[in-house]
Write an enzyme that holds these catalytic residues in place. Structure first.
Site, PDB file in Angstrom:
ATOM      1  N   CYS A   1     -29.606  -9.888  13.366  1.00 25.78           N
ATOM      2  CA  CYS A   1     -28.191  -9.899  13.707  1.00 25.78           C
ATOM      3  C   CYS A   1     -27.481 -11.145  13.198  1.00 25.78           C
ATOM      4  O   CYS A   1     -26.348 -11.077  12.722  1.00 25.78           O
ATOM      5  CB  CYS A   1     -28.050  -9.781  15.229  1.00 25.78           C
ATOM      6  SG  CYS A   1     -26.416 -10.116  15.881  1.00 25.78           S
TER       7      CYS A   1
ATOM      8  N   CYS B   1      -2.299   3.878   6.799  1.00 25.77           N
ATOM      9  CA  CYS B   1      -3.446   4.102   7.681  1.00 25.77           C
ATOM     10  C   CYS B   1      -3.185   3.451   9.034  1.00 25.77           C
ATOM     11  O   CYS B   1      -2.843   2.268   9.112  1.00 25.77           O
ATOM     12  CB  CYS B   1      -4.720   3.552   7.053  1.00 25.77           C
ATOM     13  SG  CYS B   1      -5.082   4.273   5.436  1.00 25.77           S
TER      14      CYS B   1
ATOM     15  N   CYS C   1     -22.389  -6.899  20.583  1.00 27.19           N
ATOM     16  CA  CYS C   1     -23.764  -7.284  20.907  1.00 27.19           C
ATOM     17  C   CYS C   1     -24.527  -6.177  21.650  1.00 27.19           C
ATOM     18  O   CYS C   1     -25.669  -5.864  21.283  1.00 27.19           O
ATOM     19  CB  CYS C   1     -23.772  -8.574  21.722  1.00 27.19           C
ATOM     20  SG  CYS C   1     -25.424  -9.175  22.124  1.00 27.19           S
TER      21      CYS C   1
ATOM     22  N   CYS D   1       0.838  -1.190   0.000  1.00 24.18           N
ATOM     23  CA  CYS D   1       0.000   0.000   0.000  1.00 24.18           C
ATOM     24  C   CYS D   1       0.876   1.243   0.000  1.00 24.18           C
ATOM     25  O   CYS D   1       1.972   1.251   0.577  1.00 24.18           O
ATOM     26  CB  CYS D   1      -0.929   0.011   1.222  1.00 24.18           C
ATOM     27  SG  CYS D   1      -2.210   1.299   1.137  1.00 24.18           S
TER      28      CYS D   1
ATOM     29  N   CYS E   1      -5.145   0.088   9.922  1.00 30.36           N
ATOM     30  CA  CYS E   1      -5.342  -0.870   8.832  1.00 30.36           C
ATOM     31  C   CYS E   1      -5.350  -2.312   9.334  1.00 30.36           C
ATOM     32  O   CYS E   1      -4.347  -2.808   9.854  1.00 30.36           O
ATOM     33  CB  CYS E   1      -4.252  -0.705   7.775  1.00 30.36           C
ATOM     34  SG  CYS E   1      -4.430  -1.866   6.396  1.00 30.36           S
TER      35      CYS E   1
ATOM     36  N   CYS F   1     -11.879 -15.987   4.163  1.00 35.09           N
ATOM     37  CA  CYS F   1     -12.418 -14.708   4.633  1.00 35.09           C
ATOM     38  C   CYS F   1     -11.309 -13.674   4.685  1.00 35.09           C
ATOM     39  O   CYS F   1     -10.148 -13.997   4.996  1.00 35.09           O
ATOM     40  CB  CYS F   1     -13.043 -14.896   6.023  1.00 35.09           C
ATOM     41  SG  CYS F   1     -13.582 -13.357   6.828  1.00 35.09           S
ATOM     42  N   ASP F   2     -11.656 -12.427   4.417  1.00 34.34           N
ATOM     43  CA  ASP F   2     -10.683 -11.338   4.419  1.00 34.34           C
ATOM     44  C   ASP F   2     -10.058 -11.112   5.793  1.00 34.34           C
ATOM     45  O   ASP F   2      -8.941 -10.635   5.902  1.00 34.34           O
ATOM     46  CB  ASP F   2     -11.372 -10.050   3.950  1.00 34.34           C
ATOM     47  CG  ASP F   2     -10.385  -8.997   3.468  1.00 34.34           C
ATOM     48  OD1 ASP F   2      -9.237  -9.354   3.130  1.00 34.34           O
ATOM     49  OD2 ASP F   2     -10.767  -7.813   3.416  1.00 34.34           O
TER      50      ASP F   2
ATOM     51  N   LEU G   1     -11.482  -2.157  13.511  1.00 28.88           N
ATOM     52  CA  LEU G   1     -11.025  -3.380  14.162  1.00 28.88           C
ATOM     53  C   LEU G   1      -9.785  -3.114  15.003  1.00 28.88           C
ATOM     54  O   LEU G   1      -8.884  -2.381  14.586  1.00 28.88           O
ATOM     55  CB  LEU G   1     -10.699  -4.443  13.114  1.00 28.88           C
ATOM     56  CG  LEU G   1     -11.835  -4.872  12.187  1.00 28.88           C
ATOM     57  CD1 LEU G   1     -11.319  -5.849  11.147  1.00 28.88           C
ATOM     58  CD2 LEU G   1     -12.971  -5.486  12.980  1.00 28.88           C
TER      59      LEU G   1
ATOM     60  N   SER H   1     -12.332   4.663  -0.121  1.00 27.23           N
ATOM     61  CA  SER H   1     -12.159   4.704   1.329  1.00 27.23           C
ATOM     62  C   SER H   1     -12.056   6.156   1.763  1.00 27.23           C
ATOM     63  O   SER H   1     -11.044   6.818   1.529  1.00 27.23           O
ATOM     64  CB  SER H   1     -10.903   3.927   1.731  1.00 27.23           C
ATOM     65  OG  SER H   1     -11.021   2.570   1.347  1.00 27.23           O
TER      66      SER H   1
END
Length: 374
Positions: free
Chosen positions: A328, A19, A347, A15, A22, A278-279, A197, A124
């Site tokens: 959910c 960021c 949650c 990249c 990230c 999954c990413d 995250l 983004s």
């Protein structure tokens, strides 16, 4: 398969920005090989052959490019990819392209290419300038807002389909009105707001950008107020999460894996041809195989992928009796934490939001149901 959805990393974790939050930079630091460089044409060919062997005759193939920063692979790479995909694509299979980018490398040639090939381009863009430049910085620490907005104007000039991807940090969560208003002012009709995250292994909520459940719940409620106000006054703008909840109330299938209660919507392909489920889990322990050595169809039926699906479908007993489960679905597997008891970290935020917005979500769903009958 009726549809084959791939998330492709043509430049791996490379990249041109730095960021500070990230998640993919963090993931790449937790595997044996941080970056696998630029995807060679040989991998592209193998990838496309596997996809078109796997997809049903009347199915759909979707290629979404992310990073890192995918445009570091260069425009000629994408021109070759699109041309080869269209050459190999069976006559009755529908083809879809999308790309998520920071926009800083785009020019008129890129914009014209996206228009010709009917790409959906996600930019983004974190709400408004001061917020965006707080975390979305280059190697020298300089903000990237002006360059990303310049890219948006180039795309708009070419009538390229665009959406905004806004990361909800602790700072963004304090100003939902300002972020939403600015993205509308820039001309976005479609927006995604995704929770920031925390790094792998870090205590949740401990960093300056960390999003707590309390902040996230407040953010969702206030953002929904503004979104609903626009909808009620005939000024609809798509916010993907809210749209998904309305569709679920209508009995439509979930639009995202985070609301369906289980994993399994797509494959991630790194630039060396290695495949993951999954990413958020592009990690050594979840490598399903490598294209050219293992067919994609074999990976799709393999024990490792089934084990990943099983882990993604496991929910604590409290989910079974939750009145909000149909909306959910238990949330994203990546948001599940084990201490002190297994639960979705967000949650409390989601429960707060559903209780706050339920009546208005139902009213929108009812209006949509009436429209569909006409």
């Amino acid at each position: 398969m009726q549809s084959v959805n791939l998330l492709i990393k043509p430049a791996s974790s490379l990249c041109n920005l730095r960021c500070r939050y990230c998640f993919y930079e963090d993931i790449s630091n937790h595997r044996s090989e941080k970056s696998t460089g630029i995807m060679p044409d040989s991998v592209v060919g193998t990838l496309l052959e596997n996809v078109f062997r796997l997809v049903d005759a009347n199915g759909a193939a979707s290629f979404a490019f992310q990073g890192g920063e995918p445009t570091l692979a260069g425009l000629p790479f994408f021109e070759r990819f699109a041309a080869e995909a269209r050459r190999l694509c069976p006559a009755r299979v529908s083809l879809h392209f999308s790309l998520q980018t920071n926009g800083t490398l785009l020019d008129e040639d890129w914009a014209a290419f996206f228009r010709r090939q009917q790409f959906l381009v996600g930019l983004s863009l974190d709400g408004y300038k001061d917020l965006h430049n707080l975390y979305r910085v280059d190697e020298k620490g300089g903000g990237s807002w002006n360059r990303t907005v310049r890219a948006l104007r180039l795309l708009q000039k070419q009538h390229v389909m665009t959406n905004a991807l806004c990361v909800v940090t602790a700072q963004c969560a304090r100003h939902p009105d300002r972020a939403y208003t600015e993205l509308k002012r820039l001309g976005f009709d479609c927006m995604q707001f995704i929770p920031c995250l925390d790094p792998i292994g870090q205590e949740r909520g401990a960093l300056p950008f960390s999003l707590t459940p309390e902040r996230y719940g407040q953010f969702l409620c206030r953002l929904f107020d503004r979104w609903y106000e626009d909808w009620a006054n005939g000024r609809y703008h798509s916010i993907r999460l809210f749209d998904d909840y309305v569709h679920l109330l209508l009995g439509d299938p979930p639009g995202t894996c985070s609301t369906c209660g289980q994993c399994g919507g797509y494959f991630v392909v790194e630039s060396d041809g290695s495949v993951y489920p999954c990413d958020f889990f592009v990690l050594d322990q979840w490598r399903l195989g490598t294209l050219g050595r293992t067919p994609l169809a074999e990976m799709a039926a393999g024990d490792l992928l089934q084990a990943f699906f099983q882990k993604g479908s496991e929910k604590p007993a409290e989910c079974a009796g939750c009145r909000w489960r149909r909306l959910c679905g238990g949330g994203c597997k990546n948001d599940w934490v084990s201490a002190p008891d297994p639960h979705n970290y967000f949650c409390p935020a989601l429960q707060q939001f559903f209780a706050y917005a339920e009546d208005r979500l139902l009213s929108i769903a009812q209006e949509e149901r009436i429209m569909r009958r006409r």
